[in-house]
Motif scaffolding. Sequence first.
Motif, PDB file in Angstrom:
ATOM      1  N   LEU A 137      14.491 116.930  31.336  1.00  0.00           N
ATOM      2  CA  LEU A 137      14.863 115.886  32.239  1.00  0.00           C
ATOM      3  C   LEU A 137      15.656 116.534  33.313  1.00  0.00           C
ATOM      4  CD1 LEU A 137      14.210 112.763  30.247  1.00  0.00           C
ATOM      5  CD2 LEU A 137      12.910 113.429  32.404  1.00  0.00           C
ATOM      6  N   GLY A 138      16.786 116.865  32.925  1.00  0.00           N
ATOM      7  CA  GLY A 138      17.928 117.448  33.512  1.00  0.00           C
ATOM      8  C   GLY A 138      17.341 118.498  34.562  1.00  0.00           C
ATOM      9  N   LYS A 139      16.888 119.685  34.052  1.00  0.00           N
ATOM     10  CA  LYS A 139      16.010 120.816  34.845  1.00  0.00           C
ATOM     11  C   LYS A 139      15.214 120.259  35.754  1.00  0.00           C
ATOM     12  CE  LYS A 139      14.215 123.823  32.358  1.00  0.00           C
ATOM     13  NZ  LYS A 139      13.513 124.845  31.378  1.00  0.00           N
ATOM     14  N   LEU A 140      14.201 119.124  35.252  1.00  0.00           N
ATOM     15  CA  LEU A 140      13.470 118.707  36.027  1.00  0.00           C
ATOM     16  C   LEU A 140      13.645 118.466  37.519  1.00  0.00           C
ATOM     17  CD1 LEU A 140      10.193 118.480  35.959  1.00  0.00           C
ATOM     18  CD2 LEU A 140      10.324 116.256  35.008  1.00  0.00           C
ATOM     19  N   TYR A 141      14.796 117.484  37.178  1.00  0.00           N
ATOM     20  CA  TYR A 141      15.544 116.762  38.463  1.00  0.00           C
ATOM     21  C   TYR A 141      16.255 117.813  39.060  1.00  0.00           C
ATOM     22  CZ  TYR A 141      13.818 112.263  37.378  1.00  0.00           C
ATOM     23  OH  TYR A 141      12.841 111.212  36.948  1.00  0.00           O
ATOM     24  N   LEU A 142      16.976 118.703  38.553  1.00  0.00           N
ATOM     25  CA  LEU A 142      17.687 120.037  39.170  1.00  0.00           C
ATOM     26  C   LEU A 142      16.856 120.682  40.008  1.00  0.00           C
ATOM     27  CD1 LEU A 142      20.797 120.986  39.352  1.00  0.00           C
ATOM     28  CD2 LEU A 142      20.027 122.439  37.598  1.00  0.00           C
ATOM     29  N   TYR A 143      15.659 121.122  39.575  1.00  0.00           N
ATOM     30  CA  TYR A 143      14.858 122.214  40.440  1.00  0.00           C
ATOM     31  C   TYR A 143      13.917 121.368  41.279  1.00  0.00           C
ATOM     32  CZ  TYR A 143      17.321 125.599  37.487  1.00  0.00           C
ATOM     33  OH  TYR A 143      18.388 126.200  36.848  1.00  0.00           O
ATOM     34  N   GLY A 144      13.570 120.064  40.689  1.00  0.00           N
ATOM     35  CA  GLY A 144      12.516 119.261  41.631  1.00  0.00           C
ATOM     36  C   GLY A 144      11.108 120.030  41.521  1.00  0.00           C
ATOM     37  N   ARG A 145      10.683 120.464  40.349  1.00  0.00           N
ATOM     38  CA  ARG A 145       9.377 121.017  40.342  1.00  0.00           C
ATOM     39  C   ARG A 145       8.458 119.542  40.318  1.00  0.00           C
ATOM     40  NH1 ARG A 145       8.196 123.504  34.684  1.00  0.00           N
ATOM     41  NH2 ARG A 145       6.073 122.672  35.567  1.00  0.00           N
ATOM     42  N   GLU A 146       7.631 119.684  41.358  1.00  0.00           N
ATOM     43  CA  GLU A 146       6.766 118.423  41.756  1.00  0.00           C
ATOM     44  C   GLU A 146       7.292 117.172  41.783  1.00  0.00           C
ATOM     45  OE1 GLU A 146       5.316 120.558  38.824  1.00  0.00           O
ATOM     46  OE2 GLU A 146       4.477 121.950  40.400  1.00  0.00           O
TER      47      GLU A 146
END
Length: 174
Positions: A137-146
């Motif tokens: 989740l942290g990676k997802l929000y950090l990089y903003g993939r989709e």
Amino acid sequence: NENISPDSRRGVELLEQSISQQNSMAAYALGKAYLEGTAVMQDINKAVTLLMIAAKQNNPYAGYLLGKLYHRGEVVPKDVAKALYYLEQSAGQENEFASYLAGKIYLTEECTQDVTKAIRHLESAWEKENHYAGYQLGKLYLYGREIEVDQEKAIAYLTASAEMGNQYAGQLLH
């Protein structure tokens, strides 16, 4: 006594008796034994059949294991749709590992990519303190993939995950 070897045949008989009485844990245990091939001779077909019986009886461990097997495609043919079917079922029975793996599949498998479902599953695993889910989740929000970048959420997930011992989250924070 430690010197007495286990009587596998009697164990199988007792488990089969329990299975005939609708005991999903017995079906799971015997299925896992046939899968591993340690206490009994390995038999993948018997293992999958028994795990399916247990999953049909709403055994969350069997559903997770089947999902993992179909996702990996090492001992059974890879089938992402079947993997997600069993993982979704198991996740619905509060299995955090199934929630995590389903979330990861929804993030990474092109044929089933669905970020909304991924986040829902990862958040469910995170609620049960699964630090791998927090890292994802942290990676997802950090990089903003989709999804929209949200550094505050990213840092919160990564920090909490790192505090739980996730070394990748700690490295990403630095």
